[in-house]
Design a protein around this motif. Structure first.
Motif, mmCIF file in Angstrom:
data_model
loop_
_atom_site.group_PDB
_atom_site.id
_atom_site.type_symbol
_atom_site.label_atom_id
_atom_site.label_comp_id
_atom_site.label_asym_id
_atom_site.label_seq_id
_atom_site.Cartn_x
_atom_site.Cartn_y
_atom_site.Cartn_z
ATOM 1 N N THR A 195 0.155 4.572 -6.777
ATOM 2 C CA THR A 195 -0.562 3.623 -5.929
ATOM 3 C C THR A 195 -0.696 2.241 -6.564
ATOM 4 N N PHE A 196 -0.337 2.118 -7.841
ATOM 5 C CA PHE A 196 -0.444 0.832 -8.526
ATOM 6 C C PHE A 196 0.875 0.369 -9.135
ATOM 7 N N MET A 197 1.917 1.168 -9.049
ATOM 8 C CA MET A 197 3.173 0.784 -9.691
ATOM 9 C C MET A 197 4.077 0.016 -8.739
ATOM 10 N N THR A 219 -4.441 -3.758 -8.327
ATOM 11 C CA THR A 219 -5.783 -3.562 -8.874
ATOM 12 C C THR A 219 -6.794 -4.483 -8.191
ATOM 13 N N LEU A 220 -6.434 -5.754 -8.066
ATOM 14 C CA LEU A 220 -7.304 -6.709 -7.373
ATOM 15 C C LEU A 220 -7.547 -6.270 -5.930
ATOM 16 N N TYR A 221 -6.493 -5.817 -5.282
ATOM 17 C CA TYR A 221 -6.589 -5.380 -3.886
ATOM 18 C C TYR A 221 -7.602 -4.248 -3.747
ATOM 19 N N GLU A 222 -7.513 -3.240 -4.611
ATOM 20 C CA GLU A 222 -8.450 -2.118 -4.509
ATOM 21 C C GLU A 222 -9.875 -2.544 -4.799
ATOM 22 N N LEU A 223 -10.068 -3.386 -5.811
ATOM 23 C CA LEU A 223 -11.419 -3.801 -6.171
ATOM 24 C C LEU A 223 -12.077 -4.615 -5.063
ATOM 25 N N LEU A 224 -11.262 -5.370 -4.320
ATOM 26 C CA LEU A 224 -11.795 -6.206 -3.239
ATOM 27 C C LEU A 224 -11.900 -5.464 -1.905
ATOM 28 N N CYS A 225 -11.008 -4.486 -1.698
ATOM 29 C CA CYS A 225 -10.943 -3.802 -0.395
ATOM 30 C C CYS A 225 -11.462 -2.370 -0.416
ATOM 31 N N GLY A 226 -11.597 -1.799 -1.595
ATOM 32 C CA GLY A 226 -12.080 -0.419 -1.687
ATOM 33 C C GLY A 226 -10.987 0.627 -1.690
ATOM 34 N N PHE A 230 -1.535 0.931 -0.661
ATOM 35 C CA PHE A 230 -1.033 2.108 0.053
ATOM 36 C C PHE A 230 -1.776 3.325 -0.481
ATOM 37 N N HIS A 231 -2.489 4.030 0.387
ATOM 38 C CA HIS A 231 -3.348 5.118 -0.084
ATOM 39 C C HIS A 231 -3.289 6.347 0.800
ATOM 40 N N ALA A 232 -2.534 6.312 1.893
ATOM 41 C CA ALA A 232 -2.454 7.466 2.792
ATOM 42 C C ALA A 232 -1.052 7.563 3.377
ATOM 43 N N PRO A 244 2.016 -4.548 2.545
ATOM 44 C CA PRO A 244 0.604 -4.160 2.598
ATOM 45 C C PRO A 244 -0.177 -4.992 3.614
ATOM 46 N N GLN A 245 -1.266 -4.427 4.104
ATOM 47 C CA GLN A 245 -2.114 -5.135 5.055
ATOM 48 C C GLN A 245 -2.842 -6.274 4.335
ATOM 49 N N PRO A 246 -2.934 -7.455 4.932
ATOM 50 C CA PRO A 246 -3.657 -8.562 4.297
ATOM 51 C C PRO A 246 -5.097 -8.183 3.962
#
Length: 352
Positions: A195-197, A219-226, A230-232, A244-246
């Motif tokens: 999910t981060f590579m 990493t920034l994306y997850e910290l800002l969006c939760g 790509f996670h599902a 990725p979604q904006p």
């Protein structure tokens, strides 16, 4: 991957609290973390005092020569890095009859992954995240200058201590840009967290700075969006073929406000581009979007977000402006006055 012991010597016992290791130097206190291949223990240094973190291979891997070489390679990589925002390596301990382990700085704090989950909406605001990311950029900038690519950058591997100082951790699968054997032998290494590579790392291409740039964006994306970009669903397909979604749209779905400046959002999306040529060319280029003033500093060092500037403590070393103490100047003035008196007295005697 074989898990058979390298020799016929008896296998060391599993680690237990209170156990003395390292020739009696370290007392195990409790386990801090357990990963797929390693265990991290808190230990007391009986020789120098204080606590350290000890990193062991998992028991079923401890006898594997390849994994022991991986642990040794991690030590070699970490020795190249000396930076305020990177977990410090103290030593690699190897001895007959004991498991090998790394002796590292113990960071009393929490990972960004844990800190995010503790927040009310499980996301950071940009105002809170900005000083943390600048410190992380400083650490990565130093690593890349030493030709070291982290290759597993993610919130769980970024620690923040109680003073607010960031520590980049877990260089277990880091790679060197100046390693000629990877390309020569056609070796392909796809380890990391999917999910981060980057797509290139997922395909096993040789490590590049652009891999860490992608991971920093994720990493920034997850910290800002939760959630990561790509996670599902079919994450591997999305990683290679789906944009990725904006950030603002993702937060809108969660009915959360977005305080991240538009230039920073655009920079994060460039980091996540499938084409490495479109990503920022370096961590410094990325940081310049966040804070143009910091990248002009020679060492690109950033203080903790909660730190206050104070007068430096006396260290016994004198800088170029404070080379002599105040007492020195007083003594010199007294000697000068005595010299003037002596000259005047001598002149009066000779004049008579």
């Amino acid at each position: 991957m074989s898990s058979s012991p390298a020799s016929s010597s008896p296998a060391p016992a599993a680690q237990q609290p209170g156990q003395l290791l390292g020739g009696g130097r370290y007392t195990l206190l409790w386990m801090l973390a357990a990963g797929g291949s390693c265990l991290i223990w808190l230990a007391r240094d009986e020789r120098l005092g204080g606590t350290v973190a000890l990193k062991f291979l998992q028991p079923h891997l401890a006898g594997d020569p390849h994994m022991r070489q991986e642990l040794r390679q991690e030590a070699v990589q970490c020795r190249r890095l000396s930076h305020q925002n990177i977990v410090q390596l103290y030593d690699l301990y190897e001895a007959p009859g004991e498991d090998s382990f790394l002796v590292m700085e113990f960071v009393e704090g929490a990972s960004l992954h844990t800190l995010r989950l503790e927040r009310a909406a499980t996301v950071f605001t940009w105002a809170d995240l900005r000083p943390i990311i600048l410190q992380l950029c400083s650490a990565l900038d130093h690593a890349h200058a030493e030709a070291v690519i982290h290759r597993d950058l993610k919130p769980a591997n970024i620690m923040v201590d109680q003073a607010g100082r960031v520590r980049l951790a877990d260089l277990g699968i880091s790679a060197s840009l100046d390693d000629p054997y990877t390309e020569l032998l056609g070796m392909r290494d796809t380890r990391g967290t999917v999910t981060f590579m980057s797509p290139q790392q997922h395909e096993g291409e040789p490590p590049q700075v652009s891999d860490d740039i992608y991971a920093l964006g994720a990493t920034l994306y997850e910290l800002l969006c939760g959630v990561p970009p790509f996670h599902a669903g079919d994450i591997q397909h999305q990683l290679q073929a789906v944009p990725p979604q904006p950030i603002e749209a993702r937060l809108k779905e969660k009915q959360l406000p977005c305080d991240t400046p538009v230039p920073v959002q655009e920079m994060i999306m460039k980091c996540l581009n499938k084409d490495p040529a479109i990503r920022p060319v370096s961590v410094r280029a990325l940081a310049q979007v966040i804070a143009p003033e910091v990248v002009t500093q020679p060492l690109f060092l950033t203080p903790p977000p909660t730190a206050t500037r104070s007068a430096p403590a006396h260290t016994g070393k004198r800088g170029t402006r404070g080379r002599f103490s105040n007492e020195f100047y007083i003594v010199m003035l007294v000697l000068g006055a005595l010299l003037v008196i002596a000259i005047v007295t001598l002149w009066m005697v000779l004049a008579k």
